[in-house]
Design a protein around this motif. Structure first.
Motif, mmCIF file in Angstrom:
data_model
loop_
_atom_site.group_PDB
_atom_site.id
_atom_site.type_symbol
_atom_site.label_atom_id
_atom_site.label_comp_id
_atom_site.label_asym_id
_atom_site.label_seq_id
_atom_site.Cartn_x
_atom_site.Cartn_y
_atom_site.Cartn_z
ATOM 1 N N GLU A 73 -6.161 10.249 -3.900
ATOM 2 C CA GLU A 73 -7.323 9.405 -4.159
ATOM 3 C C GLU A 73 -7.851 8.734 -2.896
ATOM 4 O O GLU A 73 -8.837 8.020 -2.933
ATOM 5 N N ARG A 74 -7.192 8.948 -1.778
ATOM 6 C CA ARG A 74 -7.572 8.291 -0.524
ATOM 7 C C ARG A 74 -8.538 9.162 0.278
ATOM 8 O O ARG A 74 -8.340 10.363 0.409
ATOM 9 N N ARG A 75 -9.571 8.546 0.830
ATOM 10 C CA ARG A 75 -10.565 9.256 1.632
ATOM 11 C C ARG A 75 -10.817 8.452 2.903
ATOM 12 O O ARG A 75 -11.209 7.294 2.834
ATOM 13 N N LEU A 76 -10.588 9.076 4.042
ATOM 14 C CA LEU A 76 -10.883 8.461 5.333
ATOM 15 C C LEU A 76 -12.101 9.161 5.913
ATOM 16 O O LEU A 76 -12.191 10.389 5.856
ATOM 17 N N ALA A 90 -3.691 17.754 1.901
ATOM 18 C CA ALA A 90 -4.906 17.055 2.311
ATOM 19 C C ALA A 90 -6.000 18.080 2.578
ATOM 20 O O ALA A 90 -5.719 19.239 2.874
ATOM 21 N N ILE A 127 -9.351 13.888 2.946
ATOM 22 C CA ILE A 127 -9.074 13.501 1.568
ATOM 23 C C ILE A 127 -7.646 13.903 1.218
ATOM 24 O O ILE A 127 -7.261 15.060 1.384
ATOM 25 N N GLN A 128 -6.875 12.931 0.757
ATOM 26 C CA GLN A 128 -5.504 13.190 0.323
ATOM 27 C C GLN A 128 -5.259 12.352 -0.918
ATOM 28 O O GLN A 128 -5.224 11.124 -0.849
ATOM 29 N N MET A 142 0.850 -1.179 0.000
ATOM 30 C CA MET A 142 0.000 0.000 0.000
ATOM 31 C C MET A 142 0.891 1.236 0.000
ATOM 32 O O MET A 142 1.798 1.361 0.799
ATOM 33 N N THR A 143 0.633 2.147 -0.912
ATOM 34 C CA THR A 143 1.390 3.388 -0.940
ATOM 35 C C THR A 143 0.644 4.456 -0.173
ATOM 36 O O THR A 143 -0.586 4.532 -0.216
ATOM 37 N N ILE A 144 1.388 5.251 0.527
ATOM 38 C CA ILE A 144 0.814 6.345 1.295
ATOM 39 C C ILE A 144 0.814 7.587 0.415
ATOM 40 O O ILE A 144 1.856 7.963 -0.113
ATOM 41 N N PRO A 145 -0.357 8.209 0.215
ATOM 42 C CA PRO A 145 -0.407 9.391 -0.641
ATOM 43 C C PRO A 145 0.386 10.549 -0.042
ATOM 44 O O PRO A 145 0.502 10.685 1.169
ATOM 45 N N HIS A 156 -14.515 13.932 6.688
ATOM 46 C CA HIS A 156 -13.783 13.304 5.591
ATOM 47 C C HIS A 156 -12.387 13.929 5.516
ATOM 48 O O HIS A 156 -12.262 15.153 5.452
#
Length: 67
Positions: free
Chosen positions: A56-59, A8, A53-54, A1-4, A51
């Motif tokens: 393509e990643r969304r937590l 953010a 967002i960074q 898994m790559t970290i973006p 949310h």
């Protein structure tokens, strides 16, 4: 898994989907962070979705404001 990497954004939505707050929070590294959302008292008591967002990643997390 790559970290973006890169900037953010933090967005707070009420349960009906309305944006209550949105802000850029810069580039976040690993670890804990504290971010102030809006002015003191601008969110009414209730349940919100937060949310982060960074790239393509969304937590998503739930938050409750109680007074």
């Amino acid at each position: 898994m790559t970290i973006p990497s890169g900037p953010a954004r933090l967005a707070v939505y009420d349960v009906s989907g309305r944006v209550m707050s949105r802000r850029e929070v810069g580039s976040l590294g690993a670890g804990r962070h504290v971010v102030t959302v809006g002015d003191s008292g601008n969110l009414a008591p209730g349940i919100y979705l937060v949310h982060l967002i960074q790239g393509e990643r969304r937590l998503v997390a739930r938050a409750v404001v109680v007074r």
